[in-house]
Design an enzyme around this catalytic site. Structure first.
Site, PDB file in Angstrom:
ATOM      1  N   SER A 233       0.831  -1.213   0.000  1.00  0.00           N
ATOM      2  CA  SER A 233       0.000   0.000   0.000  1.00  0.00           C
ATOM      3  C   SER A 233       0.865   1.263   0.000  1.00  0.00           C
ATOM      4  CB  SER A 233      -0.879  -0.011   1.250  1.00  0.00           C
ATOM      5  OG  SER A 233      -0.053  -0.097   2.394  1.00  0.00           O
ATOM      6  N   GLY A 237       4.470   2.255   1.818  1.00  0.00           N
ATOM      7  CA  GLY A 237       5.581   2.891   1.089  1.00  0.00           C
ATOM      8  C   GLY A 237       5.977   4.227   1.693  1.00  0.00           C
ATOM      9  N   GLU A 254       6.758  -0.218  -5.168  1.00  0.00           N
ATOM     10  CA  GLU A 254       5.647  -0.609  -6.064  1.00  0.00           C
ATOM     11  C   GLU A 254       4.379  -0.540  -5.228  1.00  0.00           C
ATOM     12  OE1 GLU A 254       5.747  -1.348  -9.251  1.00  0.00           O
ATOM     13  OE2 GLU A 254       7.879  -1.704  -9.635  1.00  0.00           O
TER      14      GLU A 254
HETATM   15  P1  NAD Z   1       0.370  -3.782   2.789  1.00  0.00           P
HETATM   16  O1  NAD Z   1       0.973  -2.438   2.592  1.00  0.00           O
HETATM   17  O2  NAD Z   1      -0.589  -3.951   3.906  1.00  0.00           O
HETATM   18  O3  NAD Z   1       1.550  -4.864   3.048  1.00  0.00           O
HETATM   19  C1  NAD Z   1       2.542  -5.107   2.088  1.00  0.00           C
HETATM   20  C2  NAD Z   1       3.779  -5.656   2.768  1.00  0.00           C
HETATM   21  O4  NAD Z   1       4.417  -4.624   3.515  1.00  0.00           O
HETATM   22  C3  NAD Z   1       3.522  -6.783   3.746  1.00  0.00           C
HETATM   23  O5  NAD Z   1       4.529  -7.765   3.606  1.00  0.00           O
HETATM   24  C4  NAD Z   1       3.616  -6.082   5.100  1.00  0.00           C
HETATM   25  O6  NAD Z   1       3.960  -6.939   6.161  1.00  0.00           O
HETATM   26  C5  NAD Z   1       4.725  -5.092   4.816  1.00  0.00           C
HETATM   27  N1  NAD Z   1       4.772  -3.927   5.702  1.00  0.00           N
HETATM   28  C6  NAD Z   1       3.744  -3.184   6.147  1.00  0.00           C
HETATM   29  N2  NAD Z   1       4.206  -2.154   6.903  1.00  0.00           N
HETATM   30  C7  NAD Z   1       5.559  -2.258   6.908  1.00  0.00           C
HETATM   31  C8  NAD Z   1       6.600  -1.497   7.526  1.00  0.00           C
HETATM   32  N3  NAD Z   1       6.335  -0.418   8.267  1.00  0.00           N
HETATM   33  N4  NAD Z   1       7.878  -1.896   7.315  1.00  0.00           N
HETATM   34  C9  NAD Z   1       8.155  -2.955   6.558  1.00  0.00           C
HETATM   35  N5  NAD Z   1       7.210  -3.730   5.980  1.00  0.00           N
HETATM   36  C10 NAD Z   1       5.927  -3.387   6.150  1.00  0.00           C
HETATM   37  O7  NAD Z   1      -0.279  -4.195   1.406  1.00  0.00           O
HETATM   38  P2  NAD Z   1      -1.223  -5.438   1.060  1.00  0.00           P
HETATM   39  O8  NAD Z   1      -2.576  -5.221   1.654  1.00  0.00           O
HETATM   40  O9  NAD Z   1      -0.514  -6.729   1.337  1.00  0.00           O
HETATM   41  O10 NAD Z   1      -1.308  -5.318  -0.545  1.00  0.00           O
HETATM   42  C11 NAD Z   1      -2.232  -4.503  -1.213  1.00  0.00           C
HETATM   43  C12 NAD Z   1      -1.583  -3.223  -1.682  1.00  0.00           C
HETATM   44  O11 NAD Z   1      -0.412  -3.502  -2.454  1.00  0.00           O
HETATM   45  C13 NAD Z   1      -2.483  -2.415  -2.607  1.00  0.00           C
HETATM   46  O12 NAD Z   1      -2.373  -1.053  -2.293  1.00  0.00           O
HETATM   47  C14 NAD Z   1      -1.912  -2.708  -3.986  1.00  0.00           C
HETATM   48  O13 NAD Z   1      -2.200  -1.715  -4.963  1.00  0.00           O
HETATM   49  C15 NAD Z   1      -0.452  -2.787  -3.682  1.00  0.00           C
HETATM   50  N6  NAD Z   1       0.290  -3.537  -4.705  1.00  0.00           N
HETATM   51  C16 NAD Z   1       1.081  -2.836  -5.569  1.00  0.00           C
HETATM   52  C17 NAD Z   1       1.757  -3.511  -6.578  1.00  0.00           C
HETATM   53  C18 NAD Z   1       2.611  -2.772  -7.570  1.00  0.00           C
HETATM   54  O14 NAD Z   1       3.381  -3.432  -8.258  1.00  0.00           O
HETATM   55  N7  NAD Z   1       2.524  -1.458  -7.679  1.00  0.00           N
HETATM   56  C19 NAD Z   1       1.643  -4.901  -6.678  1.00  0.00           C
HETATM   57  C20 NAD Z   1       0.843  -5.581  -5.763  1.00  0.00           C
HETATM   58  C21 NAD Z   1       0.170  -4.881  -4.773  1.00  0.00           C
END
Ligand code: NAD
EC number: 1.2.1.3
Length: 499
Positions: A233, A237, A254
């Site tokens: 998300s 990021g 990403e």
């Molecule tokens: P999320 O942000 O909840 O989690 C993604 C990952 O980040 C997980 O492994 C989580 O444990 C980790 N994470 C979260 N906070 C962190 C921190 N502070 N430090 C380090 N790691 C941390 O996302 P999600 O719900 O798993 O996925 C959905 C999101 O991902 C949507 O917004 C989607 O658009 C995006 N996404 C983007 C792409 C792309 O290529 N642009 C591809 C797939 C998904």
């Protein structure tokens, strides 16, 4: 097949799946399928040190030989395609075809990376000084931390890992805490390839760490991991990017998308309908490239909306393993609640909602929903947000410039497209005054990227590029070298400095 059979077929053992604290549920029916042991953040320094040691060995292995390991990984993935695809379905709720498609994407990136391993080209640059030669060379950079999201639990890992390995870098992978089982299976598949490869694949070339944000944060904070590739998300990021930058690391981000399609009066509407439906409801709207905004010319809006409402009413929703299902479950109840909240907000902002709502008769325990089409009076606040669910907002336009402005007027910049048979409109959309996204297509929906092109987006999508084109450069360090083979020592810029 039962969940236990799917897990066993993917090579996961009872001992691996039990005895820990991380509960893993299948979105198909909400059943708990494993309790995994989590990585202790205190163990992270030792894990990173192992990766650094692996780097000392791996960077010395010639790149085409490194490519051989990735070739073997591709072979092992081909052999395991059905079992891994079924596990992706079990863990994410993707329909069978999409689970298999994800594994195919892994195979494709391996093929791409094998070729790349003989093409890590540098440059020869014309020097202004006589008897001098200037070059640019690419070298391995060090351990790459891969943090991945739940919705592409294995493809995103492979995009990063296939490139990192041929570039000479070890990988430490932290999968989403919602989808760690497919990661365990991939680690085993990788180990098979490494065993066939032989002794020059060092211990710790690929390490897996299991857990939530706190485990990811240890990777993000460590100077021992020069590259962090983080997919997820925009919220994540926004935390990870500045932390990596603050310790002079390189983030590859990403993040979320808010992808649009412009449908012009000349569009082939039947083709557009097929593209819209796949892009908007595929993976139950849980792709980063999911179509979320439809920007339709006023003259065809009523006709297109009617066709879509009719098609939406026929879409089979249910068990993603069943033949014919096109829409499986959302990842969990939280995602369903978020969808319902967004629909309420959209109504309050003047939207007319068609469809949406829980589908309780699908599979008990799963978060199944009907996809929603929402006609909006304009691009309100809710339309500018990514809700990770099958909601498609419909907006109307009159002039192409307005349509492009609407398309670009959101914080995200991942994928976009136009349906038109008018070459002027198509070329304008792709030009410097057109779409501001990393991906811009003509007569193709925004989702379902192909290996070969660089994948990623601008603005709050993070700016990272992965997979194809020259994305490999993100996993290497660049060195510019000038060699003087003359007997003089001329300085650049004509500077005289006689000593
Ligand atoms: P999320 O942000 O909840 O989690 C993604 C990952 O980040 C997980 O492994 C989580 O444990 C980790 N994470 C979260 N906070 C962190 C921190 N502070 N430090 C380090 N790691 C941390 O996302 P999600 O719900 O798993 O996925 C959905 C999101 O991902 C949507 O917004 C989607 O658009 C995006 N996404 C983007 C792409 C792309 O290529 N642009 C591809 C797939 C998904």
């Amino acid at each position: 097949m039962t969940h236990s059979e799917t897990l066993a077929k993917a090579g996961l053992t009872e001992a691996e799946l039990s005895g820990g604290t991380l509960a893993v549920h299948s979105p198909i029916d909400g059943a708990e399928v494993a309790r995994l042991k989590q990585t202790d953040p205190f163990d992270m320094p030792a894990i990173i040190a192992t990766s650094q040691e692996a780097f000392q060995i791996w960077r010395r292995v010639p790149a085409p030989r490194r490519g051989e390991l990735v070739r073997l990984l591709g072979e092992e993935l081909r052999a395991a395609k059905d079992e891994l695809g079924a596990l992706v379905t079990l863990e994410t709720g993707k329909i069978t075809a999409e689970g298999l498609g994800e594994v195919q994407e892994m195979i494709d990136i391996c093929d791409f990376a094998v070729g790349l391993s003989r093409q890590l080209y540098g440059l020869t640059i014309a020097s202004e000084r006589p008897g001098h030669r200037m070059t640019e060379t690419w070298h391995p950079i060090g351990p790459v931390g891969v943090i991945s999201a739940f919705n592409f639990p294995v493809a995103v890992w492979s995009w990063n890992t296939a490139l990192a390995l041929v570039c000479g870098d070890p990988v430490i992978w932290k999968p989403s805490e919602k989808t760690p089982l497919t990661a365990l299976a991939c680690k085993k598949i990788f180990e098979k390839a490494a065993a066939r490869f032989g002794d020059d694949a060092p211990e710790g070339l690929l390490q897996l760490v299991i857990g939530g944000a706190e485990v990811g944060e240890a990777l993000v904070a460590s100077k021992g991991v020069p590259v962090i590739s983080a997919t997820g998300s925009t919220r994540m990021g926004g935390v990870v990017g500045p932390k990596v930058a603050a310790r002079w690391g390189r983030p590859i981000l990403e993040l979320g998308g808010n992808n649009a399609m412009i449908v012009a009066p000349s569009a082939d509407l039947d083709m557009a309908v097929r593209a819209i439906v796949f892009s908007a409801v595929g993976t139950a709207g849980q792709r980063c490239t999911t179509l979320r905004r439809l920007i339709v010319h006023k003259s065809i809006k009523a006709e297109l909306v009617e066709k879509l409402i009719k098609t939406y009413a026929t879409l089979p929703i249910g068990d993603p393993r069943s033949k014919g299902t096109l829409i499986g479950p959302l990842i969990d109840q939280g995602a369903l609640d978020a969808m319902q909240t967004s629909l309420e907000v959209a109504k309050a902002e003047g939207g007319t909602v068609h469809g949406g709502g829980p589908v309780t008769e699908a599979v008990p325990g799963g978060a199944y929903v009907a996809p929603a089409l929402v006609e909006m009076p304009g691009q309100t606040d809710i339309v500018k947000k990514e809700t990770f669910a099958p909601i498609l907002y419909v907006l109307e336009y009159v002039g192409l410039d307005d349509a492009i402005e609407i398309q670009n007027e959101v914080p995200q910049g991942l994928a976009s497209c136009i349906f038109t048979l008018n070459v002027r409109e198509a070329e304008t959309f792709l030009s410097s005054v057109g779409s501001d996204c990393g991906i811009a297509n003509v007569n193709i929906g925004p989702s379902g990227a192909e290996i070969g092109g660089a994948f990623g987006g601008e603005k709050e999508t993070g700016g990272g590029r992965e997979s194809g084109s020259d994305a490999w450069k993100g996993y290497m360090r660049r060195q510019t070298s000038t060699v003087n083979y003359s007997a003089e020592l001329p300085l650049a810029q004509g500077i005289k400095f006689d000593v």
